[in-house]
Scaffold this active site. Structure first.
Site, short mmCIF file in Angstrom:
data_model
loop_
_atom_site.label_atom_id
_atom_site.label_comp_id
_atom_site.label_asym_id
_atom_site.label_seq_id
_atom_site.Cartn_x
_atom_site.Cartn_y
_atom_site.Cartn_z
N GLY A 220 12.68 67.79 27.10
CA GLY A 220 13.57 69.21 26.55
C GLY A 220 13.76 68.84 24.35
O GLY A 220 14.87 68.54 24.18
N HIS A 221 14.32 70.41 24.50
CA HIS A 221 14.98 71.24 23.23
C HIS A 221 16.37 70.02 23.48
O HIS A 221 17.02 69.95 24.70
CB HIS A 221 15.27 71.93 22.86
CG HIS A 221 15.49 73.45 24.25
ND1 HIS A 221 14.81 74.94 23.64
CD2 HIS A 221 16.48 72.53 25.52
CE1 HIS A 221 15.97 75.04 25.50
NE2 HIS A 221 16.43 74.12 26.17
N ASN A 222 16.80 69.80 22.20
CA ASN A 222 18.55 69.28 22.40
C ASN A 222 18.09 67.97 23.54
O ASN A 222 19.58 67.40 22.95
CB ASN A 222 19.54 69.71 22.54
CG ASN A 222 18.95 71.81 21.28
OD1 ASN A 222 18.77 72.50 22.02
ND2 ASN A 222 20.05 71.32 20.54
#
EC number: 2.3.1.191
Length: 343
Positions: A235-237
């Site tokens: 996922g993001h980050n």
């Protein structure tokens, strides 16, 4: 291409015991013929040494006398891999840049790049020397691809994605798609723009149909030497360290930090905003809901320490019988209470 065993021993730094001969390939202990080399890494297959027809076997020193011809290794599986690399043929049949590929005039290609038909390289993208882009590869604007990379068919690098040198992206990999950022409002579900990027270090390998999402802000990162299997979602980050092994169908939620040398077995799920320490191992189908300190081995859903998990596995098959016994004991207890009340 055939090679003498003595040549193989020299290239790999192994000791040859037995007659020198030509070897044309690599195979399993059961299937290998006299012109092929095999290996023994798992002791459960030791009995096959007596019947194998292999021209030579890569073995640990304690098994060298069990075969007529041996390449003695401290790590047979590792040296099997090195041997296999010497005989394997690289995929692909093209060199140079195809006229049927689109390379934007503002893109830069290093020396010796190969770009197959129907690949797309966008403006200001930079491709390092010796990299290979197979058909259907999409490299968006402002991407950076290091030297010696392999991008197999239909790999996608959305705008601004960066990968280091020696990376391998298998078919269908998507780097830099929007992270799953949405907010419930009175007007319905609203999208939160994802304006960050994805950055992979050197020697990273990403399996088929794996997705690594761009960050909301900043960078989603994967460290040097990390290997990611097929069908993984990052996922993001997320910040992932060096030399991790991430097995198929793992899902890592946004903003989680993963240390160096972490191993996640198949179908592990990791909640968001956690910290997974260096050297952590999580068993298959683990559900990680809390941060894990360095060096821990975890299993189960929710994930617990290995000792607790193993005890739980021991108890699980007994639960139906235990349920029956408890029901019987409850009935007996009720009868005893009735008798005590009459007295």
């Amino acid at each position: 291409m055939a090679r003498l065993l003595s040549e193989l021993a020299g290239l790999l730094g192994l000791e040859l015991r037995g007659e020198d001969r030509e070897i044309e390939g690599v195979n399993t202990l059961e299937a290998a013929g006299p012109a092929e080399v095999s290996f023994l890494a798992n002791p459960k297959y030791t009995h096959l040494l007596a019947s194998t027809r292999a021209g030579a076997v890569i073995v640990a020193a304690e098994h060298a006398d069990a075969v007529p011809c041996a390449l003695v290794s401290a790590n047979p599986y590792f040296d099997f891999g090195r041997t296999l690399a010497l005989f394997s043929r690289p995929q692909g049949c093209l060199s140079g840049v195809s006229d049927m590929a689109f390379v934007h005039p503002e893109a830069e290609l290093g020396e010796g790049c190969t770009v197959y038909p129907f690949a797309f390289i966008g403006p200001r993208a930079r491709i390092g020397a010796g990299s290979v882009l197979f058909p259907g590869v999409y490299v968006g604007e402002d991407c950076r691809v290091g030297g010696g990379c392999l991008l197999y068919p239909n790999a996608v690098l959305m705008a601004g994605t960066e990968i280091g040198s020696g990376c391998i992206l298998h078919a269908g990999v998507v780097l830099g798609a929007d992270g799953f950022g949405f907010a419930r409002t009175d007007f319905g579900i609203q999208k939160i723009p994802q304006v960050g990027t994805v950055r992979l270090g050197n020697d990273v390998e990403v399996g088929a149909n794996t997705a690594i999402d761009r960050s909301v802000l900043g960078v989603t990162t994967v460290g040097d030497g990390t290997k990611i299997d097929n069908l993984v979602q990052i996922g993001h980050n997320v910040e992932m360290g060096r030399n991790c092994l991430i097995v198929s169908q793992v899902g890592i939620s946004g903003s989680t930090k993963v240390g160096d040398d972490v191993t996640m077995a198949g179908q592990v799920g990791v909640a968001g905003h956690l910290s997974i320490g260096n050297g952590v191992t999580t068993g298959p189908k683990s559900g990680v809901a809390k941060s894990i300190p360095d060096g821990e081995t975890m299993g189960g859903a929710p994930a617990v320490d290995k000792a607790t998990y193993m005890r739980t596995l021991t108890v699980m098959p007994k639960l139906p019988d235990m349920y029956k016994r408890i029901g019987k004991l409850e009935k007996e207890l009720e009868e005893l209470k009735k008798l005590a009340a009459k007295e």
